[in-house]
Design a protein around this motif. Structure first.
Motif, PDB file in Angstrom:
ATOM      1  N   GLY A 189      -5.718  -3.945   2.012  1.00  0.00           N
ATOM      2  CA  GLY A 189      -5.353  -2.721   1.318  1.00  0.00           C
ATOM      3  C   GLY A 189      -5.907  -2.640  -0.085  1.00  0.00           C
ATOM      4  O   GLY A 189      -6.182  -3.655  -0.734  1.00  0.00           O
TER       5      GLY A 189
ATOM      6  N   GLY B 129      -1.531   3.605  -2.010  1.00  0.00           N
ATOM      7  CA  GLY B 129      -2.906   3.155  -1.853  1.00  0.00           C
ATOM      8  C   GLY B 129      -3.441   3.515  -0.482  1.00  0.00           C
ATOM      9  O   GLY B 129      -2.964   4.456   0.158  1.00  0.00           O
TER      10      GLY B 129
ATOM     11  N   VAL C 240       0.837  -1.202   0.000  1.00  0.00           N
ATOM     12  CA  VAL C 240       0.000   0.000   0.000  1.00  0.00           C
ATOM     13  C   VAL C 240       0.872   1.253   0.000  1.00  0.00           C
ATOM     14  O   VAL C 240       0.615   2.208  -0.750  1.00  0.00           O
ATOM     15  CB  VAL C 240      -0.940  -0.014   1.221  1.00  0.00           C
TER      16      VAL C 240
END
Length: 390
Positions: free
Chosen positions: A93, A73, A68
């Motif tokens: 994630g 993200g 992530v």
């Protein structure tokens, strides 16, 4: 003035830039906690050193967070259950592309989440992780990366498959328990009428097959609380699962590299989800530009809780050691325990809290604070001993 000159001479001889990238010390220290302890010891011995900590993961602990972070993200926290079916919160994630979910087995189904009394691979399952997969599918993710490692289970991934509609039945047509013990009752598998359209990727560095001498039960179940008799039962159950999958689904993937990862979850994802396997360390290596990071340092330090016969079967510390050697950087390993002769390892130096020659207290008997303190001292002693020779 003489004192300053001596400090300059010492700091010149030691590595100036050190990459600290241990794996987790299972049951006591996360990768980050181990890295901090090692860093403290090194700085005490080499005050002028510049250190970089890196979360090393092969698809297990830290995999979701790293993926992530590297793709910008976002993490999602949800309520689910752990491997003993106790309520818990777990994270998954969504990568920066907005289409790819990343799920780590350790978040909901990890061994580290269970107290020793609940570590029983005949009774634990991955239903909590299965709920995360179902959630990602409901949210329309086109691709789902599943990081394997650190699991508390040995059930061939059947509880993951149950989350998308597979049924595992006994001779009377009843659903079997979705755990390692339940495999002994398995007689028939009924697939769902519609399979998910998402692409599944299994991230693991474990090359082991599903069953046999190098399989999930024999190699890894003892770490999860299994004695010799339980290992034999679990291995027989995994063999039974492979036989019935071959008969009912026409899939013969028990010998695929990685099938034995995470108690056979590698097998379950390949057989039931049509997942493709990708080497977890190589995935992280590419995404995190690890080659450039290694080149930017003079010494690489890694480590893990137990350096044993499984460590050289593709685990992240060994792969990092091989990468460092390829890039002509010295590499050290700090371990909680060394349980095999130190021959043909990729490491220039190995230091351990416990060896066959000097057992000491079992690392898993220590609290996290005690383990961190001893690891710090181990790093300090090794760095001090070679201060004038590095």
């Amino acid at each position: 003035m003489l004192r300053n000159r001596r400090a300059q001479e010492v700091s010149y001889k030691v590595p100036r830039r050190i990459l600290i990238a241990p794996d987790k010390f299972k049951g006591t220290l996360t990768s980050e906690a181990a890295a901090r302890a090692i860093e403290r010891g090194l700085i005490r011995a080499w005050p002028a050193a510049q250190t970089t900590r890196f979360t090393l993961t092969d698809g297990g602990e830290g995999f979701v967070e790293l993926m992530v972070r590297q793709t910008r993200g976002r993490l999602r926290a949800v309520r689910t259950v752990d491997a003993a079916l106790r309520p818990c919160r777990a994270e998954w994630g969504l990568l920066g592309n907005g289409r790819t979910a990343v799920i780590g087995l350790t978040s909901a189904s990890g061994l580290a989440q269970l107290p020793p009394a609940l570590r029983n691979p005949e009774q634990t399952n991955n239903l909590g992780t299965g709920r995360l997969i179902s959630l990602a599918l409901r949210e329309g993710c086109a691709e789902i990366l599943v990081g394997l490692g650190g699991s508390a289970t040995t059930e061939g991934g059947i509880s993951l498959a149950a989350a998308i509609g597979y049924r595992f039945l006994d001779k009377e047509g009843h659903d079997i328990p979705l755990n390692g013990a339940g495999l002994a009752q398995l007689d028939r598998i009924v697939p769902p009428s519609v399979l998910p359209r998402a692409r599944f990727v299994v991230a693991t560095d474990v090359d082991n097959p599903l069953y046999g001498p190098k399989g999930a039960a024999v190699q890894f179940a003892p770490q999860k609380g299994a004695d010799a008799a339980m290992v034999a039962r679990l291995d027989a159950g995994l063999r039974r699962l492979a036989r019935i999958v071959r008969r009912d689904l026409g899939r013969d993937v028990a010998r695929e590299p990685g099938a034995g990862a995470a108690g056979g979850c590698g097998y379950g994802l390949i057989a039931f989800f049509n997942a493709r396997r990708e080497n977890g360390f190589q995935l992280v290596r590419r995404l995190a530009r690890l080659d450039a990071l290694v080149r930017a340092h003079d010494l690489v330090i890694t480590g893990e809780g137990s350096f044993d016969r499984t460590s050289l079967l593709g685990k992240a510390p060994a792969q990092l050691g091989q990468l460092a050697r390829k890039l002509k950087r010295p590499v050290w390993a700090f371990c909680g325990r060394v349980a095999l002769p130190l021959v043909k390892t990729p490491f220039d130096k190995v230091a351990a809290l416990s060896t066959r020659e000097n057992p000491g207290p079992p690392p898993e008997s220590l609290t996290s604070a005690q383990h961190a303190e001893r690891l710090e001292e181990l790093a300090y002693n090794l760095a001090s001993s070679c201060r004038d020779r590095c």
